[in-house]
Write an enzyme that holds these catalytic residues in place. Structure first.
Site, PDB file in Angstrom:
ATOM      1  N   LYS A  48      -4.284  -6.956 -10.895  1.00 60.41           N
ATOM      2  CA  LYS A  48      -4.883  -5.615 -10.879  1.00 60.41           C
ATOM      3  C   LYS A  48      -4.050  -4.655 -11.732  1.00 60.41           C
ATOM      4  O   LYS A  48      -2.888  -4.944 -12.043  1.00 60.41           O
ATOM      5  CB  LYS A  48      -4.972  -5.103  -9.437  1.00 60.41           C
ATOM      6  N   TYR A 107      15.424  21.251 -21.582  1.00 64.73           N
ATOM      7  CA  TYR A 107      14.830  22.294 -20.730  1.00 64.73           C
ATOM      8  C   TYR A 107      15.686  22.597 -19.510  1.00 64.73           C
ATOM      9  O   TYR A 107      16.223  21.708 -18.875  1.00 64.73           O
ATOM     10  CB  TYR A 107      13.460  21.827 -20.213  1.00 64.73           C
TER      11      TYR A 107
HETATM   12  C1  LIG Z   1      -1.211  -5.662  -4.878  1.00 61.39           C
HETATM   13  C2  LIG Z   1      -1.468  -6.609  -3.783  1.00 61.39           C
HETATM   14  C3  LIG Z   1      -0.751  -7.819  -3.694  1.00 61.39           C
HETATM   15  C4  LIG Z   1       0.414  -8.162  -4.594  1.00 61.39           C
HETATM   16  O1  LIG Z   1       1.587  -7.573  -4.116  1.00 61.39           O
HETATM   17  P1  LIG Z   1       3.016  -7.835  -4.809  1.00 61.39           P
HETATM   18  O2  LIG Z   1       3.960  -7.086  -3.982  1.00 61.39           O
HETATM   19  O3  LIG Z   1       2.885  -7.302  -6.200  1.00 61.39           O
HETATM   20  O4  LIG Z   1       3.226  -9.308  -4.822  1.00 61.39           O
HETATM   21  C5  LIG Z   1      -1.133  -8.721  -2.718  1.00 61.39           C
HETATM   22  N1  LIG Z   1      -2.133  -8.432  -1.851  1.00 61.39           N
HETATM   23  C6  LIG Z   1      -2.816  -7.271  -1.880  1.00 61.39           C
HETATM   24  C7  LIG Z   1      -3.885  -7.013  -0.889  1.00 61.39           C
HETATM   25  C8  LIG Z   1      -2.498  -6.319  -2.837  1.00 61.39           C
HETATM   26  O5  LIG Z   1      -3.164  -5.151  -2.858  1.00 61.39           O
END
Ligand SMILES: *Cc1c(COP(=O)(O)O)cnc(C)c1O
Length: 392
Positions: free
Chosen positions: A42, A283
């Protein structure tokens, strides 16, 4: 890195696809040959490029598709967060199962069928939407039942999950419960108690299902932290994201584990200036030179994803040495103190994340300095920055 027209690049990332392959083998060796892998890609594979990463993973080590990586008992699926990500993956020729981990919107239901997405469902209203849509299409849709054992984000509460699952075939006859999943709230915590309690609740559910001869094809819970710390979370599929990219959820790195960072982030020195004692830098005058100093301007800033939170506490590598970020990070430039580093010149390569000479900046370190998490830093590297991939 020189661009095609010979111009010196200002800011870019380099993605080591070979490292992704090695990390995958490491994960495979941890979980054994039978477990399925649901690789989470994702958010553009945490900024690494979803299409390139997925292609690298399904192709396996040789030129021909490797059966061990994508079919049979140890098959590979991908985890996505939004239906449009499935559209991109399908367009890129990825045929593997795509599990939508987040809840879907009503208007996204047609996309689920169009792109052959396997949604996770964690409430009756969502299941009913899918059931009706599947019925209208004369199809049976595979779904994964999401159970909330303590994450507190989505899913059927674990106390109600067994009843929900047992009634599922009656209530939603056009859906097929292909998987059951839960998600951990703090698997990266040094204290494993809460994770263990979540595992117990999940075990109670799967045992209850088994008592009714219900054995979903995929039972999964383990994110990266659980994969690395809690063997009891593997079930028959693991669901890692971050560690595929060679990054660890906490600052700790398990020793002797062959997981290498995949992404490097680089920029350039654009200017080097001698600055007298007592001058304010950037800044809001948050940094003042204590003596004569040499300050280099670097071609990256918060618009590129380098957090303002690293003002006066980040560091970069230049000429193989570490240089502290001084003053406030600005939109497209940041300033570093190179007084102690001889021979820094414009166009010198600056490493924001990655290795240079014997030095290395891990994203975990930078995240800690910025008081954030590695996930946010990686996903925050701006989309406009070119990604370069090595050949496999
Ligand atoms: C993003 C996500 C993962 C992966 O988690 P990591 O900590 O990156 O391994 C697994 N399960 C769900 C439901 C997620 O949303």
């Amino acid at each position: 890195m020189i661009s095609q027209n010979g111009a010196v690049r200002r800011v870019w990332t380099e993605i080591d696809l070979k490292a992704i392959r090695r990390n995958l083998s490491t994960i495979r060796s941890l979980v054994g040959p039978e477990a399925a892998l649901l690789i989470v890609v994702k958010s553009d594979a945490y900024g690494h490029g979803m299409v390139e990463v997925s292609r690298t993973l399904v192709r396996g080590p040789g030129p021909a598709p490797a059966a061990s990586l994508q079919s049979g008992p140890g098959e590979m699926l991908f985890g996505i967060g939004r239906p449009e990500e499935a559209a991109r993956l399908r367009e890129a020729g990825i045929a593997n199962d795509l599990i939508l981990l987040a809840p879907f919107l009503r208007n996204e239901v047609p996309d689920i069928f169009e792109h052959n997405i396997t949604p996770s469902v964690g409430d009756a209203a969502g299941a009913e939407l899918l059931n009706r849509a599947a019925m209208a299409r004369g199809k049976k849709l595979a779904v994964h039942l999401k159970v909330d054992t303590g994450m507190g984000r989505s899913g059927v509460w674990h106390e109600e999950a067994l009843d929900f699952a047992l009634e599922f075939p009656n209530n939603f006859p056009h859906l097929h419960m292909e998987g059951v999943l839960t998600h951990f709230s703090e698997a990266d915590s040094p204290d494993g108690d809460f994770t263990e309690a979540q595992v117990r609740s999940f075990n109670a559910l799967t045992a209850g299902l088994a008592a009714h001869a219900i054995k979903p094809r995929f039972i999964h819970a383990a994110n990266s932290a659980a994969l690395l710390k809690h063997r009891a979370t593997y079930f028959n599929m693991v669901r890692p994201g971050l560690c595929v990219y060679g990054v660890f959820p906490g600052i700790w790195r398990p020793p002797d584990l062959n997981l290498a960072p995949v992404l490097s982030w680089k920029a350039r020195v654009t200017l080097v200036r001698d600055v007298p004692e007592g001058r304010f830098i950037s800044y809001r005058r948050s940094f003042q030179t204590r003596g004569r100093a040499r300050i280099a301007t670097v071609s990256a800033g918060y618009a590129d994803g380098y957090p303002v939170a690293l003002s006066n506490c980040g560091r970069v590598l230049v000429r193989g040495k570490s240089a502290p970020v001084v003053g406030q990070v600005t939109m497209d430039q940041l300033l570093v103190d190179v007084t102690a580093i001889p021979d820094v010149f414009p166009e010198d390569e600056v490493v924001l994340i990655g290795k240079q000479g014997k030095e290395q900046i891990l994203v975990e370190e930078l995240a800690q300095r910025a008081r954030t998490i590695p996930y946010e830093l990686l996903c925050g590297i701006s989309k406009h920055i070119p990604r370069f991939y090595n050949e496999l």
